[in-house]
Design an enzyme around this catalytic site. Sequence first.
Site, PDB file in Angstrom:
ATOM      1  N   LYS A   1      -8.295   1.122 -11.701  1.00 24.81           N
ATOM      2  CA  LYS A   1      -7.912   0.521 -12.991  1.00 24.81           C
ATOM      3  C   LYS A   1      -7.884  -1.008 -12.893  1.00 24.81           C
ATOM      4  O   LYS A   1      -8.147  -1.692 -13.881  1.00 24.81           O
ATOM      5  CB  LYS A   1      -6.594   1.090 -13.507  1.00 24.81           C
ATOM      6  CG  LYS A   1      -5.354   0.744 -12.721  1.00 24.81           C
ATOM      7  CD  LYS A   1      -4.369  -0.128 -13.474  1.00 24.81           C
ATOM      8  CE  LYS A   1      -3.120  -0.304 -12.649  1.00 24.81           C
ATOM      9  NZ  LYS A   1      -2.518  -1.602 -12.692  1.00 24.81           N
TER      10      LYS A   1
ATOM     11  N   LYS B   1      -3.904 -11.241  -7.187  1.00 21.77           N
ATOM     12  CA  LYS B   1      -3.724  -9.799  -7.061  1.00 21.77           C
ATOM     13  C   LYS B   1      -5.007  -9.029  -7.382  1.00 21.77           C
ATOM     14  O   LYS B   1      -5.464  -8.187  -6.603  1.00 21.77           O
ATOM     15  CB  LYS B   1      -2.593  -9.353  -7.996  1.00 21.77           C
ATOM     16  CG  LYS B   1      -2.470  -7.897  -8.188  1.00 21.77           C
ATOM     17  CD  LYS B   1      -1.969  -7.218  -6.930  1.00 21.77           C
ATOM     18  CE  LYS B   1      -2.071  -5.729  -7.068  1.00 21.77           C
ATOM     19  NZ  LYS B   1      -1.312  -5.015  -6.070  1.00 21.77           N
TER      20      LYS B   1
ATOM     21  N   ARG C   1       0.858  -1.191   0.000  1.00 18.82           N
ATOM     22  CA  ARG C   1       0.000   0.000   0.000  1.00 18.82           C
ATOM     23  C   ARG C   1       0.889   1.233   0.000  1.00 18.82           C
ATOM     24  O   ARG C   1       1.916   1.257   0.699  1.00 18.82           O
ATOM     25  CB  ARG C   1      -0.840   0.052   1.286  1.00 18.82           C
ATOM     26  CG  ARG C   1      -1.828  -1.051   1.461  1.00 18.82           C
ATOM     27  CD  ARG C   1      -2.247  -1.138   2.926  1.00 18.82           C
ATOM     28  NE  ARG C   1      -1.113  -1.507   3.782  1.00 18.82           N
ATOM     29  CZ  ARG C   1      -1.114  -1.466   5.111  1.00 18.82           C
ATOM     30  NH1 ARG C   1      -2.176  -1.041   5.764  1.00 18.82           N
ATOM     31  NH2 ARG C   1      -0.048  -1.825   5.809  1.00 18.82           N
TER      32      ARG C   1
ATOM     33  N   CYS D   1      -4.317   2.047  -8.539  1.00 18.72           N
ATOM     34  CA  CYS D   1      -4.514   0.594  -8.523  1.00 18.72           C
ATOM     35  C   CYS D   1      -5.975   0.164  -8.539  1.00 18.72           C
ATOM     36  O   CYS D   1      -6.437  -0.418  -9.509  1.00 18.72           O
ATOM     37  CB  CYS D   1      -3.800   0.003  -7.321  1.00 18.72           C
ATOM     38  SG  CYS D   1      -2.044   0.393  -7.325  1.00 18.72           S
TER      39      CYS D   1
END
Length: 440
Positions: free
Chosen positions: A268, A209, A156, A265
Amino acid sequence: MSHMNPVLSVIGTGYLGATHAACMSSLGFTVVGIDTDKEKIAQLSRGELPFYEPGLDELLKVEIASGRLTFTSDFSTAAQADIHFICVGTPQKADSLAADLTYIEGAVAALVPYLKPGSLIVGKSTVPVGTAKKLLDQLAITAPQADLAWNPEFLREGFAIEDTLRPNRLVVGVTNDRAEEILREVYAPLLALGTPWIRADLPTAELVKVAANSFLATKISFINAMAEVCEAAGGDVTVLAQAIGYDPRIGNKFLQAGIGFGGGCLPKDIRAFMARAEELGARQALEFLREIDAINLRARQRVIGLVRAELTQDLGAYKIAVLGAAFKPDSDDVRDSPSLDIAAQLRAAGASVTVHDPKAIVNAKKRFPDLTFAASVTECISGSDLVLHLTEWREYRDLNPADLISLVKNPIIIDGRNALNRDRWIAAGWKFHALGRSNA
Ligand code: UGA
């Protein structure tokens, strides 16, 4: 491969790559960071970080001084390395929801001439499922001496070092035992801390992910949907979130209602995931992410609606102060920042908008030259008709509303992050709005 002390290359030295390079160097590896952006490489080589990340500039300086960490734009340097981490960006394409793989393809193609026998390419970038297999098939022809693994990254912004050196899990997608063994050696110091290790096949590693980011986005949009219902029903979403969060199956993290998620992140990734599912014939499975995206964007409109309700439909005569430009605190990243989107929309509607941020002004200015920027909170809110709190920096939580009231024209604040102490602001004489909280 010199198994005991492999040399690492990190291709792409943006957020992910610069962090990964410095952290791997801190574990004792010799690391070369490679990027085509010469300016970025020059900066990093001087020990300057091209972005803000707490603690990373110090670590970068220490690792460069140790002699283990270097940066270059010369790809031939990769010939020294045994393991190559691909950390380039995969932004959303300009003309569709899908991810742009140009940088990944470029990075692998640039490496091919320099791959030693037995070397391992380790993808860390977030990619559409199937990318790794495709790259591996290409490598079988262009560089059969090399192998490929996928090792997604979950760091993060704001916690990049902590998340890299103390991750909550390590996921490696491999096609053989040798690749797993190499990665186990590389990550041995983290494994020694008890970090869970998950070996997966390539598609599963890629999917982990985007599944994780989709889940996080869903959690945020869920609570923002509850905020909408609370507004309609006269409830308080902050109390609701606290109450449901005590159920460990739900958990209290990522239930902060407000103007929603932004950054490079989450937005998208959910869009690229939908685009990929459609290609795979599984469009329906991810149809809900369309709604997650819509709820997220709606939160921005709800703030604009509140502003219009407080002022008038014609915003031309008003000065609006915006506190926060970064997509989240402790970052200078303004990519898809909900805060700047709201600021820009209000500006486009005619209001004069002044924005403050402790770190993100330089980046915000580049993207939104039409907005006015202030160097201090005082300057930002002076003479304003309405204040918007849109990125929850500690500095803003610590503001004393009693000190500020004499500066503004109208003491109205909208807390777009549910992070300010409402009672304190009201006691100081402010009219206080927050998303998902009735004002009764
Ligand atoms: C996110 C993930 O959290 C990381 O695990 C992942 O590695 C990273 O994306 C990535 O794919 O590279 P990051 O973009 O740094 O990390 O930001 P988050 O902390 O996830 O926050 C995303 C957005 O959600 C921010 O705009 C934040 O303000 C918003 N948010 C977060 C909420 O609106 N409510 C919450 O409760 C939590």
